[in-house]
Design a protein around this motif. Structure first.
Motif, PDB file in Angstrom:
ATOM      1  N   ILE A  70      -4.859 -20.849  18.315  1.00  8.39           N
ATOM      2  CA  ILE A  70      -5.758 -20.219  17.350  1.00  8.39           C
ATOM      3  C   ILE A  70      -7.150 -20.135  17.959  1.00  8.39           C
ATOM      4  CG2 ILE A  70      -6.336 -22.378  16.181  1.00  8.39           C
ATOM      5  CD1 ILE A  70      -6.387 -20.756  13.541  1.00  8.39           C
ATOM      6  N   ALA A  71      -7.893 -19.093  17.595  1.00  6.65           N
ATOM      7  CA  ALA A  71      -9.256 -18.932  18.089  1.00  6.65           C
ATOM      8  C   ALA A  71     -10.158 -18.445  16.966  1.00  6.65           C
ATOM      9  CB  ALA A  71      -9.296 -17.935  19.244  1.00  6.65           C
ATOM     10  N   LEU A  72     -11.400 -18.885  17.017  1.00  9.07           N
ATOM     11  CA  LEU A  72     -12.458 -18.365  16.172  1.00  9.07           C
ATOM     12  C   LEU A  72     -13.437 -17.657  17.100  1.00  9.07           C
ATOM     13  CD1 LEU A  72     -13.156 -21.475  13.910  1.00  9.07           C
ATOM     14  CD2 LEU A  72     -11.857 -19.423  13.307  1.00  9.07           C
ATOM     15  N   ILE A  73     -13.808 -16.437  16.739  1.00 10.65           N
ATOM     16  CA  ILE A  73     -14.705 -15.637  17.574  1.00 10.65           C
ATOM     17  C   ILE A  73     -15.855 -15.142  16.708  1.00 10.65           C
ATOM     18  CG2 ILE A  73     -14.917 -13.624  19.077  1.00 10.65           C
ATOM     19  CD1 ILE A  73     -11.834 -13.805  19.454  1.00 10.65           C
ATOM     20  N   LYS A  74     -17.065 -15.484  17.112  1.00 11.40           N
ATOM     21  CA  LYS A  74     -18.266 -15.048  16.393  1.00 11.40           C
ATOM     22  C   LYS A  74     -18.941 -13.958  17.225  1.00 11.40           C
ATOM     23  CE  LYS A  74     -20.702 -18.361  14.683  1.00 11.40           C
ATOM     24  NZ  LYS A  74     -21.673 -19.488  14.597  1.00 11.40           N
ATOM     25  N   ILE A  75     -19.174 -12.799  16.599  1.00 12.04           N
ATOM     26  CA  ILE A  75     -19.747 -11.651  17.298  1.00 12.04           C
ATOM     27  C   ILE A  75     -20.986 -11.169  16.553  1.00 12.04           C
ATOM     28  CG2 ILE A  75     -19.328  -9.318  18.171  1.00 12.04           C
ATOM     29  CD1 ILE A  75     -16.305 -10.006  18.026  1.00 12.04           C
ATOM     30  N   ARG A  76     -22.094 -11.090  17.281  1.00 11.74           N
ATOM     31  CA  ARG A  76     -23.296 -10.469  16.724  1.00 11.74           C
ATOM     32  C   ARG A  76     -23.117  -8.954  16.815  1.00 11.74           C
ATOM     33  NH1 ARG A  76     -25.558 -13.948  20.577  1.00 11.74           N
ATOM     34  NH2 ARG A  76     -26.209 -15.919  19.669  1.00 11.74           N
ATOM     35  N   CYS A  77     -23.380  -8.260  15.713  1.00 13.24           N
ATOM     36  CA  CYS A  77     -23.197  -6.804  15.765  1.00 13.24           C
ATOM     37  C   CYS A  77     -24.037  -6.103  14.706  1.00 13.24           C
ATOM     38  CB  CYS A  77     -21.725  -6.437  15.601  1.00 13.24           C
ATOM     39  SG  CYS A  77     -20.982  -6.977  14.065  1.00 13.24           S
ATOM     40  N   GLU A  78     -24.383  -4.886  15.041  1.00 11.88           N
ATOM     41  CA  GLU A  78     -25.083  -3.990  14.113  1.00 11.88           C
ATOM     42  C   GLU A  78     -24.018  -3.168  13.382  1.00 11.88           C
ATOM     43  OE1 GLU A  78     -28.338  -4.156  13.686  1.00 11.88           O
ATOM     44  OE2 GLU A  78     -28.513  -5.658  15.269  1.00 11.88           O
ATOM     45  N   ASN A  79     -24.430  -2.464  12.372  1.00  8.36           N
ATOM     46  CA  ASN A  79     -23.487  -1.689  11.563  1.00  8.36           C
ATOM     47  C   ASN A  79     -22.675  -0.688  12.389  1.00  8.36           C
ATOM     48  OD1 ASN A  79     -23.997  -2.956   9.160  1.00  8.36           O
ATOM     49  ND2 ASN A  79     -25.639  -1.557   8.578  1.00  8.36           N
ATOM     50  N   GLN A  80     -23.290  -0.041  13.375  1.00  7.80           N
ATOM     51  CA  GLN A  80     -22.580   0.979  14.144  1.00  7.80           C
ATOM     52  C   GLN A  80     -21.463   0.377  15.003  1.00  7.80           C
ATOM     53  OE1 GLN A  80     -25.858   0.380  14.374  1.00  7.80           O
ATOM     54  NE2 GLN A  80     -26.497   0.174  16.511  1.00  7.80           N
ATOM     55  N   GLU A  81     -21.570  -0.883  15.409  1.00  8.57           N
ATOM     56  CA  GLU A  81     -20.528  -1.530  16.212  1.00  8.57           C
ATOM     57  C   GLU A  81     -19.435  -2.162  15.347  1.00  8.57           C
ATOM     58  OE1 GLU A  81     -22.702  -3.325  20.087  1.00  8.57           O
ATOM     59  OE2 GLU A  81     -23.145  -4.330  18.184  1.00  8.57           O
ATOM     60  N   ARG A  82     -19.775  -2.461  14.132  1.00  9.61           N
ATOM     61  CA  ARG A  82     -18.886  -3.224  13.249  1.00  9.61           C
ATOM     62  C   ARG A  82     -17.518  -2.559  13.064  1.00  9.61           C
ATOM     63  NH1 ARG A  82     -20.963  -7.233   9.767  1.00  9.61           N
ATOM     64  NH2 ARG A  82     -22.973  -6.395  10.388  1.00  9.61           N
ATOM     65  N   ASP A  98     -15.826 -14.690   8.147  1.00 10.83           N
ATOM     66  CA  ASP A  98     -17.234 -14.696   7.758  1.00 10.83           C
ATOM     67  C   ASP A  98     -17.804 -13.328   8.101  1.00 10.83           C
ATOM     68  OD1 ASP A  98     -19.657 -15.751   6.765  1.00 10.83           O
ATOM     69  OD2 ASP A  98     -20.321 -16.261   8.792  1.00 10.83           O
ATOM     70  N   TYR A  99     -18.488 -12.739   7.138  1.00 11.38           N
ATOM     71  CA  TYR A  99     -19.000 -11.376   7.287  1.00 11.38           C
ATOM     72  C   TYR A  99     -20.452 -11.398   6.837  1.00 11.38           C
ATOM     73  CZ  TYR A  99     -18.724  -6.257   7.033  1.00 11.38           C
ATOM     74  OH  TYR A  99     -18.893  -4.914   7.241  1.00 11.38           O
ATOM     75  N   GLY A 100     -21.357 -11.096   7.752  1.00 10.21           N
ATOM     76  CA  GLY A 100     -22.777 -11.090   7.404  1.00 10.21           C
ATOM     77  C   GLY A 100     -23.463  -9.856   7.939  1.00 10.21           C
ATOM     78  N   ARG A 101     -24.758  -9.731   7.641  1.00 10.34           N
ATOM     79  CA  ARG A 101     -25.523  -8.584   8.095  1.00 10.34           C
ATOM     80  C   ARG A 101     -25.684  -8.551   9.606  1.00 10.34           C
ATOM     81  NH1 ARG A 101     -30.707  -8.648   4.401  1.00 10.34           N
ATOM     82  NH2 ARG A 101     -30.063 -10.780   4.169  1.00 10.34           N
ATOM     83  N   GLN A 102     -25.670  -9.718  10.237  1.00  8.46           N
ATOM     84  CA  GLN A 102     -25.937  -9.779  11.671  1.00  8.46           C
ATOM     85  C   GLN A 102     -24.676  -9.983  12.513  1.00  8.46           C
ATOM     86  OE1 GLN A 102     -28.826 -12.904  11.646  1.00  8.46           O
ATOM     87  NE2 GLN A 102     -30.508 -11.439  11.583  1.00  8.46           N
ATOM     88  N   GLY A 103     -23.527 -10.124  11.861  1.00  5.51           N
ATOM     89  CA  GLY A 103     -22.316 -10.312  12.651  1.00  5.51           C
ATOM     90  C   GLY A 103     -21.108 -10.689  11.825  1.00  5.51           C
ATOM     91  N   VAL A 104     -20.016 -10.945  12.544  1.00  8.68           N
ATOM     92  CA  VAL A 104     -18.758 -11.325  11.904  1.00  8.68           C
ATOM     93  C   VAL A 104     -18.142 -12.500  12.669  1.00  8.68           C
ATOM     94  CG1 VAL A 104     -18.224  -9.020  11.040  1.00  8.68           C
ATOM     95  CG2 VAL A 104     -17.380  -9.701  13.267  1.00  8.68           C
ATOM     96  N   MET A 105     -17.313 -13.254  11.949  1.00 11.12           N
ATOM     97  CA  MET A 105     -16.513 -14.284  12.582  1.00 11.12           C
ATOM     98  C   MET A 105     -15.052 -13.968  12.288  1.00 11.12           C
ATOM     99  SD  MET A 105     -16.228 -18.445  12.065  1.00 11.12           S
ATOM    100  CE  MET A 105     -17.969 -18.618  11.842  1.00 11.12           C
ATOM    101  N   LEU A 106     -14.241 -14.002  13.353  1.00 11.04           N
ATOM    102  CA  LEU A 106     -12.822 -13.664  13.246  1.00 11.04           C
ATOM    103  C   LEU A 106     -11.963 -14.883  13.546  1.00 11.04           C
ATOM    104  CD1 LEU A 106     -13.039 -10.445  15.432  1.00 11.04           C
ATOM    105  CD2 LEU A 106     -13.081 -10.543  12.935  1.00 11.04           C
ATOM    106  N   ARG A 107     -10.808 -14.939  12.902  1.00 14.70           N
ATOM    107  CA  ARG A 107      -9.795 -15.951  13.215  1.00 14.70           C
ATOM    108  C   ARG A 107      -8.544 -15.209  13.661  1.00 14.70           C
ATOM    109  NH1 ARG A 107      -7.991 -18.570   8.223  1.00 14.70           N
ATOM    110  NH2 ARG A 107      -6.522 -16.860   8.192  1.00 14.70           N
TER     111      ARG A 107
END
Length: 145
Positions: A70-82, A98-107
C-alpha cells in the motif's frame, strides 16, 4: 532488532520489513523482503531460525502466495493539473483520501510493480511525499504460514 542485525552483520539489505500481530495472541509476524540467490537466502533462514525469539522462518519465493503493498502519495497541484492527476489515480484504482485547494493525497494498493508504475507517471508533478508499507504476503491455502 536481532532480526535486522542478522542481515546487517552479513552485509545483506532488507528491502522491506512489515511487522504485524499474528493470528495467535502474543506473537508477531514479520514479513521481510530481500534479494539474493538460493544459497544466500537459505543461509539467512538458517541464521534466523537460530534466534531464540523466532518460532519459524519460511522462504515463500517459490510458493503459491498473494502479495500486496500500500502507498500514500501526496501531490501539490493547481486546478489545471488536478484532472490529469485524478485520471492517473483512477486508472490505477487509487482512492483520494484527502482533497484540498493546494493538493491531493491518494491511497493505492497492489503489486510493487503497479506502485512503481504509478509513481513513475507522477514524476512530472510536484510529489510532496510518498509512504509505502512494504510488501505483505500470505501463502495460499488454509495452512498457517
Amino acid at each position: 532488532v536481532r532480526v535486522a542485525m542478522v542481515f546487517s552483520r552479513r552485509g545483506y539489505n532488507i528491502e522491506s520489513l512489515v511487522v504485524s500481530p499474528a493470528a495467535q495472541e502474543g506473537f508477531s509476524r514479520m514479513t521481510i523482503t530481500c534479494s539474493g540467490d538460493e544459497t544466500i537466502l537459505g543461509q539467512m533462514i538458517k541464521q534466523l531460525q537460530k534466534l531464540i525469539d523466532v518460532v519459524r522462518a519460511v522462504d515463500h519465493t517459490n510458493d503459491d502466495s498473494y502479495e500486496t503493498e500500500i502507498a500514500l502519495i501526496k501531490i501539490r497541484c493547481e486546478n489545471q493539473e488536478r484532472t490529469e492527476i485524478l485520471q492517473i489515480a483512477e486508472h490505477f484504482g487509487a482512492k483520494v483520501v484527502d482533497y484540498g485547494r493546494q493538493g491531493v493525497m491518494l491511497r493505492v494498493y497492489g503489486s510493487s510493480e503497479k506502485l512503481d508504475a504509478m509513481r513513475a507517471l507522477f514524476q512530472g508533478y510536484d510529489v510532496a511525499e510518498i509512504v509505502r508499507s512494504g510488501k505483505i504476503l500470505m501463502a495460499r491455502g488454509v495452512e498457517t504460514t
